[in-house]
Design an enzyme around this catalytic site. Structure first.
Site, mmCIF file in Angstrom:
data_model
loop_
_atom_site.group_PDB
_atom_site.id
_atom_site.type_symbol
_atom_site.label_atom_id
_atom_site.label_comp_id
_atom_site.label_asym_id
_atom_site.label_seq_id
_atom_site.Cartn_x
_atom_site.Cartn_y
_atom_site.Cartn_z
ATOM 1 N N ILE A 104 29.536 45.882 54.403
ATOM 2 C CA ILE A 104 29.238 47.305 54.515
ATOM 3 C C ILE A 104 28.502 47.839 53.289
ATOM 4 C CG2 ILE A 104 31.173 47.697 56.060
ATOM 5 C CD1 ILE A 104 32.733 48.868 53.708
ATOM 6 N N GLY A 105 28.133 46.939 52.389
ATOM 7 C CA GLY A 105 27.376 47.365 51.223
ATOM 8 C C GLY A 105 27.775 46.761 49.893
ATOM 9 N N ILE A 117 35.868 38.420 38.362
ATOM 10 C CA ILE A 117 34.712 39.138 38.887
ATOM 11 C C ILE A 117 33.698 38.110 39.378
ATOM 12 C CG2 ILE A 117 32.885 40.784 38.362
ATOM 13 C CD1 ILE A 117 35.800 41.903 38.334
ATOM 14 N N GLU A 170 38.533 50.086 46.318
ATOM 15 C CA GLU A 170 39.306 51.332 46.313
ATOM 16 C C GLU A 170 39.518 51.883 44.902
ATOM 17 O OE1 GLU A 170 39.382 52.009 49.370
ATOM 18 O OE2 GLU A 170 39.201 49.960 50.114
ATOM 19 N N LYS A 216 41.087 40.074 42.781
ATOM 20 C CA LYS A 216 42.075 41.078 43.212
ATOM 21 C C LYS A 216 41.480 42.200 44.057
ATOM 22 C CE LYS A 216 44.386 42.178 39.339
ATOM 23 N NZ LYS A 216 45.535 42.705 38.554
ATOM 24 N N GLY A 217 40.247 42.591 43.886
ATOM 25 C CA GLY A 217 39.667 43.655 44.705
ATOM 26 C C GLY A 217 39.268 44.878 43.901
ATOM 27 N N ASN A 249 30.708 38.617 40.991
ATOM 28 C CA ASN A 249 29.324 38.985 40.688
ATOM 29 C C ASN A 249 29.346 40.248 39.846
ATOM 30 O OD1 ASN A 249 26.660 40.117 40.774
ATOM 31 N ND2 ASN A 249 26.218 38.948 42.622
ATOM 32 N N PHE A 303 32.679 54.055 54.514
ATOM 33 C CA PHE A 303 33.750 54.334 53.557
ATOM 34 C C PHE A 303 35.103 54.419 54.254
ATOM 35 C CE2 PHE A 303 29.819 56.581 52.311
ATOM 36 C CZ PHE A 303 29.438 55.734 51.302
#
Length: 745
Positions: free
Chosen positions: A475-476, A636, A712, A708-709, A638, A249
């Protein structure tokens, strides 16, 4: 010919899922090398002072011990030599703390020795025999006491444009003349990263000048760069492998002292060395979300228009590094306010350095800002959602630039409908179900839609499968799966025909996984290399077939064992022939570096979280009974893994709001909470069935994929949503997290 099936946007299973659930996945502490030995760290027992002596005789003579390394006998590396720089300056590479270089103690549990033995049990036993002698000095580990000495970060002093500098829009502190005023303080405690996988590394000197690291890291190339510099080696002589990472994280964004210790130990013992931190050492040696004080002052008109905001923050850092984060970034751009002032300061304490934690800075700042928005809405007798809509921004108020895309209003609508926002009452404590008070709250989050530089390589094999490689870690979130879907759609191949390999610094250049930027950055590189592969194959096929030579690249179609053309089934070129024609065992291409687009637009992802909570009237127990998270995150890739991301971030937000708190005993500068029995994190019983909704509208400017992400914004805004819901249920406003029962009864 049949149109190839599209895979982007579909809920595809993880490509590495079977390896993980069957135990076939190898993590950094699971590599077994010939001659492997084990290392255990010994930490200081004071928070400030110096070592006057260190007794290692008993440890060195213990069974199976190969070496005991301290500052008295450690090899000095080029990177550990004094640079002449102010030690308070933030480091750009590696750990700011150089271990085994002097006798200074800067925080409790600072590594003072590393013991190497032929078994883990023997190394642990011998480590307990190492005894340090100290000359203690008065330490300071209390943020409240350290606030008086808070200072402007050096980076801000040197650069007037630094985002850590004081910011002003309109009149400074204009809230003072506002019609309706709010002034409140908010506190986030220290929160510690606790992924399932402990921080671990296996270090192997394959030659005196060649180093291989099997490391838990979020960035193989950054780690390679750090330790190549530390040991004065060419970067190509250092290989970092991090194929599987058991959760991270932000704690694996840095190169930490335990990694240096393992590499030193491997050099001294002349054997491969494995070192894994204990859960207790995870509190002290690999960063945390810093204890932070904030004050928000806000004014508004009677009809709900914000006239001014002043937001101040003091975050803790260590005495040897100035760690900064974007605590005030969301305040500067989220709501329309003609007058806005932010001030960010640091308090240097005798603690280890903090590090970015999921939603870095913004998650901390959003707790204060979004709580204050709820408080002002209550003063104005306005619905909190309506108050936010009245101060909605149609362009970035900080830069004046238009948004690359913004669908936050759609998020508001989706979330409000799903949580049943119309059942919320303005008066707190108005809804009761037996012994439970029921309340509703919301919180907004945002994070930059960043895009860095990246490459990817692709190889077409004679059997028609495509191998893609990138140094990026996973990382996951399912990075490997997303890249497979992007490649499948770009090439027109089934995902089963594509293998994406990652987590090796020898692969094509990729950034560290963090900051919600990987799909934005590596995704376009994968897309580009797949297009380059199609061009190369068309060129090879065109050498013997005029139809291919004159075809457009979008007309090239991958079939089971050959290449063909759209609308021309007679044009065929077998993969085996093309590979042979290329003169090797595969047709290989690599993308050119791709980077961030121009800065004409302000690029952000947005989220809103709606919470329903139930608070027991007698015990003060808080249960999150419903949580709806909605995201404007562009395309999106997935739906399944993106939904997992949002749910995981929401669970982290529940922990932030209700339970996470690393408690330090200031008398000794030592954590009282040092395991998962005392430091509480959310479990299944603490999380409701979290609902996730995506607007799923592509951003036309961040990259060609429209992404875009998510990483966070999945956490940012969750904690204030829960805190605001608790107020709506009880009428009690908790401004210092976590919200524990004692604060409500």
């Amino acid at each position: 010919m049949k149109t190839p099936e599209k895979h982007i946007g579909k809920p595809m299973n993880r490509v590495d899922g079977r390896q993980k659930v069957t135990g076939a996945a190898t993590y950094s502490a699971e590599y077994e090398l010939p001659g492997l030995v084990y290392a255990v760290l010994v930490g200081s027992t004071i928070a400030k002072g110096r070592l006057t002596g260190i007794d290692t005789k008993a440890a060195a003579g213990a069974p199976g011990v190969l070496a005991v390394v301290t500052h008295l006998n450690a090899p000095q590396t080029p990177g550990s030599k004094p640079t002449g720089k102010d030690p308070s300056q933030p480091q750009t590479t590696g750990s700011a703390l150089r271990i085994f270089t002097d006798d200074q103690i800067r925080f409790n549990d600072q590594p003072i020795a590393v013991v190497v033995a032929d078994t883990l049990e023997r190394a642990r036993y011998a480590a307990r025999l190492v005894k340090g002698q100290y000359a203690p000095e008065k330490h300071q580990t209390n943020l409240e006491a350290g606030k008086a000495q808070a200072f402007l970060p050096t980076s801000a002093k040197k650069n007037p444009k630094s985002p850590m500098n004081d910011y002003q829009r309109g009149q400074a502190d204009a809230y003072k003349t506002g019609a309706i005023k709010l002034e409140q303080e908010y506190v986030i405690p220290t929160e510690v990263h606790h992924p399932m996988e402990l921080q671990a590394i296996t270090a192997h000197w394959e030659a005196p000048d060649r180093l291989t690291l099997y490391d838990k890291t979020q960035g193989t190339m950054a780690t390679r760069r750090d330790f190549a510099k530390e040991w004065g080696l060419p970067e190509e002589n250092v290989k970092v492998i991090a194929t599987f990472v058991g959760g991270a994280f932000g704690n694996a964004l840095h190169s930490w002292p335990h990694e240096s210790a393992a590499i030193i130990a491997a050099k001294v013992a002349n054997r491969p060395v494995k070192l894994m931190l204990t859960r207790e050492q995870m509190f002290t040696m690999v960063g945390y979300r810093p204890h932070t004080w904030q004050k928000v002052r806000m004014s508004a008109t009677a009809d709900g228009k914000i006239t001014a905001i002043t937001h101040e923050s003091i975050g803790q850092t260590s005495t040897y590094e100035e760690f900064t984060e974007s605590t005030l970034a969301q305040t500067r751009m989220m709501y329309q306010s003609p007058n806005l002032t932010t001030r960010y300061r640091l308090a240097a304490l005798n603690v280890g350095s903090p590090i970015w934690m999921r939603g870095p800075g913004e998650a901390t700042g959003a707790f204060a800002l979004e709580s204050a928005m709820d408080e002002m809405a209550y003063l104005l007798k306005l619905d909190p959602l309506e108050f936010r809509l009245r101060n909605y921004t149609e362009q970035d108020p900080e830069t004046g630039k238009p948004w690359s895309s913004k669908f936050l209003k759609e998020c508001y609508r989706l979330g409000a409908e799903r949580v049943g926002w119309n059942q919320r009452q303005l008066a707190p404590g108005a809804v009761r179900d037996g012994d439970w008070l029921v309340g509703y709250g919301m919180g907004v989050g945002t994070f930059g839609a960043h895009r860095g530089s990246s490459k990817a390589s692709a190889r077409l094999l004679p059997n028609g499968t495509v191998l893609l490689q990138s140094a990026v870690t996973d990382i996951g979130p399912g990075t490997g799966t997303a890249m497979t879907q992007i490649a499948a759609d770009t090439l027109g191949l089934a995902p089963a025909k594509i293998r994406f390999e990652w987590g090796n610094s020898d692969f094509a250049q990729a950034p560290t996984q963090g900051g919600s930027a990987i799909v934005n950055t590596v995704g376009p590189a994968v897309q580009e290399v797949c297009l380059a592969l199609k061009d190369k194959l068309r060129e090879l096929a065109g050498a013997g077939n005029a139809a291919f030579a004159s075809a457009k690249k979008e007309d090239v179609i991958f079939a089971d064992d050959h290449l063909t053309l759209s609308g021309n089934d007679t044009a065929r070129a077998s993969y085996a022939d093309l590979v042979k024609q290329a003169g090797g065992t595969a047709v290989t291409v690599q993308s050119k570096p791709n980077g961030e687009n121009g800065q004409k637009y302000s690029m952000y992802s947005f989220s809103v979280h709606f919470a329903q909570v139930r608070v027991h009237v007698l015990t003060g127990e808080v249960r999150v009974s419903k949580l709806v998270s909605c995201a404007d995150a562009g395309t999106i890739i997935n739906e399944k893994t993106a939904g997992n991301q949002m749910k995981g971030g929401a669970v982290g937000g529940i922990g932030m709001a209700l339970m996470e708190h690393a408690i330090i005993d200031d008398r000794f500068g030592r954590y009282v909470t040092k395991d998962l029995a005392d430091y509480h994190v959310p479990v299944h019983a603490d999380a409701p069935d979290i609902q996730v909704a995506f607007v799923n509208q592509p951003d036309p400017y961040v990259n060609a994929l429209g992404t875009k992400g998510i990483g966070e914004i999945a956490t940012i805004g969750v904690a204030p949503a829960i805190a605001n819901a608790v107020f709506n249920a009880t009428g009690k406003r908790v401004r210092e997290l976590p919200i524990t029962p004692d604060k409500l009864v």
